[in-house]
Design a protein around this motif. Structure first.
Motif, PDB file in Angstrom:
ATOM      1  N   THR A 179     -12.724   5.105   0.486  1.00 42.32           N
ATOM      2  CA  THR A 179     -13.238   4.446   1.508  1.00 42.32           C
ATOM      3  C   THR A 179     -11.649   3.539   2.200  1.00 42.32           C
ATOM      4  N   GLY A 180     -10.992   3.187   1.173  1.00 40.80           N
ATOM      5  CA  GLY A 180      -9.764   2.513   1.540  1.00 40.80           C
ATOM      6  C   GLY A 180      -8.603   3.390   0.738  1.00 40.80           C
ATOM      7  N   SER A 181      -7.359   3.100   0.858  1.00 40.72           N
ATOM      8  CA  SER A 181      -6.298   3.609   0.304  1.00 40.72           C
ATOM      9  C   SER A 181      -5.247   2.613  -0.501  1.00 40.72           C
ATOM     10  N   PHE A 182      -4.936   3.324  -1.561  1.00 40.72           N
ATOM     11  CA  PHE A 182      -3.944   2.413  -2.518  1.00 40.72           C
ATOM     12  C   PHE A 182      -2.537   3.479  -2.833  1.00 40.72           C
ATOM     13  N   ILE A 183      -1.292   2.798  -2.305  1.00 38.93           N
ATOM     14  CA  ILE A 183      -0.228   3.457  -2.684  1.00 38.93           C
ATOM     15  C   ILE A 183       0.678   2.776  -3.759  1.00 38.93           C
ATOM     16  N   ASP A 184       0.900   3.455  -4.907  1.00 40.22           N
ATOM     17  CA  ASP A 184       1.724   2.752  -6.099  1.00 40.22           C
ATOM     18  C   ASP A 184       2.929   3.407  -6.104  1.00 40.22           C
ATOM     19  N   MET A 185       4.018   2.547  -6.420  1.00 35.10           N
ATOM     20  CA  MET A 185       5.221   3.039  -6.849  1.00 35.10           C
ATOM     21  C   MET A 185       5.670   2.364  -8.080  1.00 35.10           C
ATOM     22  N   LEU A 217       4.656  -1.441  -7.729  1.00 45.06           N
ATOM     23  CA  LEU A 217       4.458  -2.227  -6.398  1.00 45.06           C
ATOM     24  C   LEU A 217       3.337  -1.332  -5.820  1.00 45.06           C
ATOM     25  N   GLU A 218       2.286  -2.318  -5.198  1.00 45.76           N
ATOM     26  CA  GLU A 218       1.239  -1.455  -4.770  1.00 45.76           C
ATOM     27  C   GLU A 218       0.954  -2.001  -3.169  1.00 45.76           C
ATOM     28  N   ILE A 256       3.523   1.427   4.722  1.00 48.51           N
ATOM     29  CA  ILE A 256       3.627   0.816   3.444  1.00 48.51           C
ATOM     30  C   ILE A 256       4.793   1.515   2.622  1.00 48.51           C
ATOM     31  N   LEU A 257       4.920   2.983   2.979  1.00 50.42           N
ATOM     32  CA  LEU A 257       6.016   3.562   2.227  1.00 50.42           C
ATOM     33  C   LEU A 257       7.385   3.008   2.874  1.00 50.42           C
ATOM     34  N   LEU A 258       7.409   2.562   4.047  1.00 51.98           N
ATOM     35  CA  LEU A 258       8.788   2.034   4.821  1.00 51.98           C
ATOM     36  C   LEU A 258       8.933   0.596   4.021  1.00 51.98           C
TER      37      LEU A 258
END
Length: 205
Positions: free
Chosen positions: A76-82, A111-112, A200-202
């Motif tokens: 439903t949402g998105s989470f980007i993790d590095m 980092l999220e 987020i990636l930037l």
């Protein structure tokens, strides 16, 4: 179930399970540590259709195990993790610091960036606007047009989270014209999700 998930998440590249799940099927010989020949012969099951059995903590597919690697989880949402390695991060671009995992006493940090509204924006197109019959049709509709015809969609239904953190922001659709069709709106909504991921990636870069 684990084998099915791995198969789908790797687009059919990996067909595997672990010793624990294999042994619970009753088809695995725990002494020989292989699929039971006796069982397979009795039920005429070709061994070639069964998954490879790997160590429980082994590598099954790609993962964020090296600093700089990134994963994106969509729902439903998105989470980007590095993965940022062994030093705790201090983000200057409003990302969330987390502990990724601890193995043998060694901490790995990440980092999220989170996006409140992604998949739920497509659900909104179906339930609120009624311009798609099923969310799975959104890709087909989006690909039926070459572009958005100048339409932009910001999926900020519950504010903008990472990296803006503006709880008062609202979702918008701009660039509508007489040429706009529902396919353009659907494509703009999908592209809007991609643009938010790009934000987020930037920030991570």
């Amino acid at each position: 179930m684990d084998t099915w998930l791995i198969w789908n998440l790797t687009n059919g590249r990996v067909h595997a399970t672990d010793f624990s799940n294999a042994s619970s099927t009753g088809m695995f010989d725990p002494f020989a540590l292989e699929w039971s020949k006796l069982f397979l012969e009795a039920f005429n099951i070709p061994e070639g259709i069964l998954p490879e059995v790997r160590d429980t903590s082994g590598m099954f597919a790609e993962g964020c195990f090296n600093p700089g690697e990134v994963k994106c989880t969509n729902g439903t949402g998105s989470f980007i993790d590095m993965n940022v390695g062994s030093r705790p991060p201090a983000s200057l671009h409003k990302l969330i610091p987390h502990i990724a995992w601890s193995i043998d006493g060694k901490i790995t940090y990440m980092l999220e960036g989170m996006i409140n509204t992604t998949g739920s924006a497509i659900q909104w197109l179906k339930e609120n606007l009624g311009i798609i019959d099923d969310v799975k049709h959104s890709e087909t509709m989006a690909n039926s047009v070459e572009g958005t015809e100048g339409v932009y969609f910001v999926p900020a239904f519950t504010g903008l989270s990472s990296p803006y953190w503006d709880p008062h922001a609202c979702g918008i659709a701009i660039g509508l014209s007489r040429k706009t069709r529902k396919e353009h709106i659907v494509r703009a909504a999908l592209e809007g999700i991609v643009y938010r991921c790009r934000d987020i990636l930037l920030s991570m870069e």
